[in-house]
Design an enzyme around this catalytic site. Structure first.
Site, PDB file in Angstrom:
ATOM      1  N   CYS A   2       0.839  -1.190   0.000  1.00 48.56           N
ATOM      2  CA  CYS A   2       0.000   0.000   0.000  1.00 48.56           C
ATOM      3  C   CYS A   2       0.880   1.248   0.000  1.00 48.56           C
ATOM      4  CB  CYS A   2      -0.880   0.045   1.254  1.00 48.56           C
ATOM      5  SG  CYS A   2      -1.911  -1.415   1.423  1.00 48.56           S
ATOM      6  N   ASN A 103       0.177   0.821   5.999  1.00 47.44           N
ATOM      7  CA  ASN A 103       0.991   0.082   5.025  1.00 47.44           C
ATOM      8  C   ASN A 103       1.784  -0.960   5.798  1.00 47.44           C
ATOM      9  OD1 ASN A 103       4.004   0.871   3.124  1.00 47.44           O
ATOM     10  ND2 ASN A 103       2.594  -0.811   2.902  1.00 47.44           N
ATOM     11  N   GLY A 104       1.604  -2.238   5.425  1.00 49.74           N
ATOM     12  CA  GLY A 104       2.328  -3.307   6.108  1.00 49.74           C
ATOM     13  C   GLY A 104       1.381  -4.445   6.438  1.00 49.74           C
ATOM     14  N   TYR A 243      12.259  -3.736  -6.179  1.00 49.58           N
ATOM     15  CA  TYR A 243      11.092  -3.706  -7.053  1.00 49.58           C
ATOM     16  C   TYR A 243      10.074  -2.638  -6.710  1.00 49.58           C
ATOM     17  CZ  TYR A 243       6.398  -4.992  -8.596  1.00 49.58           C
ATOM     18  OH  TYR A 243       5.133  -4.950  -9.107  1.00 49.58           O
TER      19      TYR A 243
HETATM   20  P1  5GP Z   1       6.510 -13.526 -12.974  1.00 51.60           P
HETATM   21  O1  5GP Z   1       7.405 -13.932 -14.102  1.00 51.60           O
HETATM   22  O2  5GP Z   1       6.987 -14.033 -11.677  1.00 51.60           O
HETATM   23  O3  5GP Z   1       5.083 -13.878 -13.255  1.00 51.60           O
HETATM   24  O4  5GP Z   1       6.513 -11.933 -12.900  1.00 51.60           O
HETATM   25  C1  5GP Z   1       7.710 -11.242 -12.739  1.00 51.60           C
HETATM   26  C2  5GP Z   1       7.381  -9.772 -12.808  1.00 51.60           C
HETATM   27  O5  5GP Z   1       6.525  -9.425 -11.736  1.00 51.60           O
HETATM   28  C3  5GP Z   1       8.599  -8.895 -12.715  1.00 51.60           C
HETATM   29  O6  5GP Z   1       8.581  -7.994 -13.823  1.00 51.60           O
HETATM   30  C4  5GP Z   1       8.416  -8.112 -11.433  1.00 51.60           C
HETATM   31  O7  5GP Z   1       8.795  -6.758 -11.636  1.00 51.60           O
HETATM   32  C5  5GP Z   1       6.971  -8.224 -11.121  1.00 51.60           C
HETATM   33  N1  5GP Z   1       6.679  -8.315  -9.678  1.00 51.60           N
HETATM   34  C6  5GP Z   1       7.525  -8.615  -8.691  1.00 51.60           C
HETATM   35  N2  5GP Z   1       6.907  -8.586  -7.488  1.00 51.60           N
HETATM   36  C7  5GP Z   1       5.644  -8.255  -7.706  1.00 51.60           C
HETATM   37  C8  5GP Z   1       4.521  -8.036  -6.836  1.00 51.60           C
HETATM   38  O8  5GP Z   1       4.588  -8.146  -5.614  1.00 51.60           O
HETATM   39  N3  5GP Z   1       3.362  -7.663  -7.441  1.00 51.60           N
HETATM   40  C9  5GP Z   1       3.271  -7.521  -8.792  1.00 51.60           C
HETATM   41  N4  5GP Z   1       2.105  -7.167  -9.298  1.00 51.60           N
HETATM   42  N5  5GP Z   1       4.305  -7.712  -9.625  1.00 51.60           N
HETATM   43  C10 5GP Z   1       5.478  -8.087  -9.100  1.00 51.60           C
HETATM   44 MG    MG Z   2       8.498  -5.797 -13.602  1.00 52.20          MG
END
Ligand code: 5GP
Ligand code: MG
Ligand code: SF4
Length: 460
Positions: A2, A103-104, A243
Site C-alpha cells: 500500500c 501500510n504493512g 522492485y
Molecule cells: P513472474 O514472471 O513471476 O510472473 O513476474 C515477474 C514480474 O513481476 C517482474 O517484472 C516483477 O517486476 C513483477 N513483480 C515482482 N513482485 C511483484 C509483486 O509483488 N506484485 C506484482 N504485481 N508484480 C510483481
Molecule cells: Mg516488472
C-alpha cells in the site's frame, strides 16, 4: 502493499493528498481513499475501488474539506479486494473520530482480532488494520500519541501508519522499520508519505524519515516526537529497493535509482553474458537495473520491449487468469531491435514465472537468436508476511525448480540471479539492517501462527 500519504495544516489538504496518491499509485491499484478533517473537527471519508484518477469526482473532492487529510492506495495483502476493505478506515468513537491508513502486515493479526472479538468488538472488514483502530478506541493516555503508543504495544509485524485522532495528525513506524515513511514540509504545512516522490508532486521538501518505533504527533502546538517503542533490530524491506518503490524516490535514506543501478552493476559482475549483443529491461521496474548492467558490461542498452501504459485495472487483478492475459496486452517486443540478436533480458525479480515465461516466448517469436535472462535480485523462495503480496511457497517458481529446470521452464538459454550477499551488498545503505526473508527463508521474527488465514484475508 500500500501507499499512504497525509497532510496537516494546509487549506487544500485533501487535494494535495489526492496528488500524493497519484504518485503512490504503483504501491496499490485495487482501491484508494481519503479522509479529511475540517476546521470544526468534522471528518469525511471517500473511498473508491480502482485508480485514484478514476475514483474521486469533483463532488467527492468538494466534500473533503479542511486542513487535515490522510489517504491510501491499496493492494490487498490481508483482507479481500472489496470496498469495505478500502482505506483509510474512519471510525466514530466516544466524542470524536479515528482515521487510519496502514501500510504493512501485522504478524499477530489473528490473535489481536480474536482478543478483540472475545471482548465484544465488531469488525466491519477483514483487514488486519481494523484491529489497530479498535485498540486505539479502547486505549487511554494523556495525549493522542500516548493513546496510539498504548494501542501499538502488543501489535507485531510491519506497519507504517497515518492516524488522525480528532484534530491531531500522527505518523508511526514499527520498531523494525520494515516500510518507508518520510516527513516533509510545504510552507507551514506538514506532509507524510510512503515515498519521497509524494513530496515532489506537491512541491514539499524532505525533512526526515519517521524513525523506527517513533510516533510523530502534529497539532496546533506544532510537531512532537515520541519514541513510543524501543527500536528493535532493523528489518527494512530490501524488496522496496529491488522492485517496489519508484526510482525517483528515496527510501530508507537511499535513492532507489542508485540502489537499482548498483544491483544491475553487481549482476553484470556476477553473471556476465560476454557474447551477447545487447541488454534490455522488462519495463518499468527493471529499467534502472538494466542500465546498471549495461554500464558495467559495456553492452548497448536497447528498448526491446514496449509496455502499454493504458492497460486497465482488469489486468492488474490478483488472479491467475488476469495475470495470464496481462503479458500480451501489457508488452510487445520491437522486432527490429531483437531479430537475429543474442539478447540479455533483465528483470528485477521472478515470482511465479508466468510473466517471464510469456515474455521469453514473445522475445523468441520476435527473432531473438539467444535469450540470456538476468535477474537483479536473489531467487524468491519464501512468502512475505510483512506486506508484499508474494504468493504461497508452492506458487513461487524458484522454490520448486532448480536453476537448470527453471531455465528450461522459462525457455531461456541461460539464467543468472544475483546472489543474496551481492544483492544486500549492492544496496547503498546495506548490507545490514535489511529483511531478506523472501530471498533467504530466514525470517527475522516469529511467523504468524496461522499464516494462511492471515494471507487469505479470512481473519475470522
Ligand atoms: P513472474 O514472471 O513471476 O510472473 O513476474 C515477474 C514480474 O513481476 C517482474 O517484472 C516483477 O517486476 C513483477 N513483480 C515482482 N513482485 C511483484 C509483486 O509483488 N506484485 C506484482 N504485481 N508484480 C510483481
Ligand atoms: Mg516488472
Ligand atoms: Fe520485503 Fe521480502 Fe522481507 Fe517481505 S520478506 S518484507 S518482501 S524482504
Amino acid at each position: 502493499m500500500c501507499g499512504i500519504f497525509g497532510v496537516y495544516g494546509h487549506p487544500n489538504a485533501a487535494a494535495l493528498t489526492q496528488l500524493g496518491l497519484y504518485s503512490l499509485q504503483h504501491r496499490g491499484q485495487e482501491s484508494a481513499g481519503i479522509v479529511a478533517v475540517d476546521d470544526t473537527g468534522v471528518a469525511s471519508l471517500r473511498r473508491t475501488m480502482g485508480l485514484v484518477s478514476e475514483g474521486f469526482a469533483d463532488d467527492d473532492m468538494r466534500a473533503l474539506n479542511g486542513p487535515i487529510a490522510v489517504g491510501h492506495t491499496r493492494y490487498s495483502t490481508a483482507g479481500a479486494s472489496a470496498i469495505e476493505n478500502a482505506q483509510p478506515i474512519l471510525a466514530r468513537v466516544r466524542r470524536g473520530h479515528i482515521a487510519l491508513a496502514h501500510n504493512g502486515n501485522l504478524t499477530n493479526a489473528v490473535e489481536l482480532r480474536r482478543d478483540l472479538e472475545d471482548t465484544g468488538a465488531i469488525f466491519t472488514s477483514s483487514m488486519d488494520s481494523e484491529a489497530i483502530v479498535h485498540r486505539i478506541a479502547r486505549s487511554t493516555g494523556a495525549t493522542p500519541e500516548e493513546r496510539l503508543a498504548n494501542a501499538l504495544a502488543g501489535v507485531e509485524g510491519a506497519y507504517c501508519l497515518l492516524v488522525v485522532i480528532d484534530e491531531t495528525f500522527l505518523a508511526a513506524r514499527d520498531p523494525h522499520g520494515w516500510r518507508p515513511l518520510a516527513l516533509g514540509k510545504l510552507g507551514d504545512a506538514w506532509v507524510a508519505t510512503s515515498e519521497t516522490c509524494g513530496l515532489d508532486i506537491v512541491g514539499a521538501s524532505f525533512v526526515r524519515d519517521v524513525a523506527p518505533g517513533e510516533i510523530v504527533a502534529i497539532d496546533r502546538q506544532g510537531l512532537r516526537s515520541m519514541q513510543a517503542i524501543a527500536p528493535e533490530p532493523l528489518n527494512r524491506c530490501v524488496f522496496e529497493h529491488v522492485y517496489f518503490a519508484r526510482p525517483d524516490s528515496k527510501v530508507f535514506g537511499a535513492s532507489v535509482d542508485r540502489a537499482r543501478r548498483s544491483l544491475g552493476r553487481q549482476l553484470a559482475r556476477e553473471c556476465p553474458a560476454p557474447d551477447a549483443d545487447l541488454v534490455f529491461a522488462v519495463p518499468d521496474s527493471s529499467n534502472s537495473a538494466a542500465l546498471g548492467y549495461a554500464e558495467e558490461s559495456g553492452l548497448p542498452f536497447e528498448f526491446a520491449l514496449i509496455r502499454n501504459h493504458y492497460v486497465g485495472r482488469t489486468f492488474i487483478q490478483p488472479t491467475q487468469a488476469g495475470r495470464d492475459a496481462k503479458v500480451k496486452v501489457k508488452y510487445n517486443p520491437v522486432r527490429e531491435v531483437i531479430e537475429g540478436k543474442s539478447v540479455v533480458m533483465i528483470d528485477d525479480s521472478i515470482v511465479r514465472g508466468t510473466t517471464t515465461r510469456g515474455l521469453v516466448s514473445l522475445v523468441r517469436a520476435a527473432g531473438a537468436r539467444e535469450v540470456h535472462m538476468r535477474v537483479s535480485s536473489a531467487p524468491i523462495i519464501s512468502p512475505c508476511y510483512y506486506g508484499i503480496d508474494t504468493p504461497r511457497r508452492e506458487e513461487l517458481i524458484a522454490a520448486s525448480l532448480g536453476p537448470d529446470e527453471l531455465a528450461r521452464h522459462l525457455g531461456v538459454d541461460t539464467l543468472g540471479y544475483l546472489s543474496l550477499d551481492g544483492m544486500l551488498g549492492a544496496v547503498p545503505t546495506g548490507p545490514d539492517g535489511y529483511c531478506h526473508a523472501c530471498f533467504s527463508g530466514r525470517y527475522p521474527t516469529a511467523l504468524p501462527n496461522e499464516p494462511e488465514l492471515l494471507r487469505a484475508g479470512a481473519l475470522r
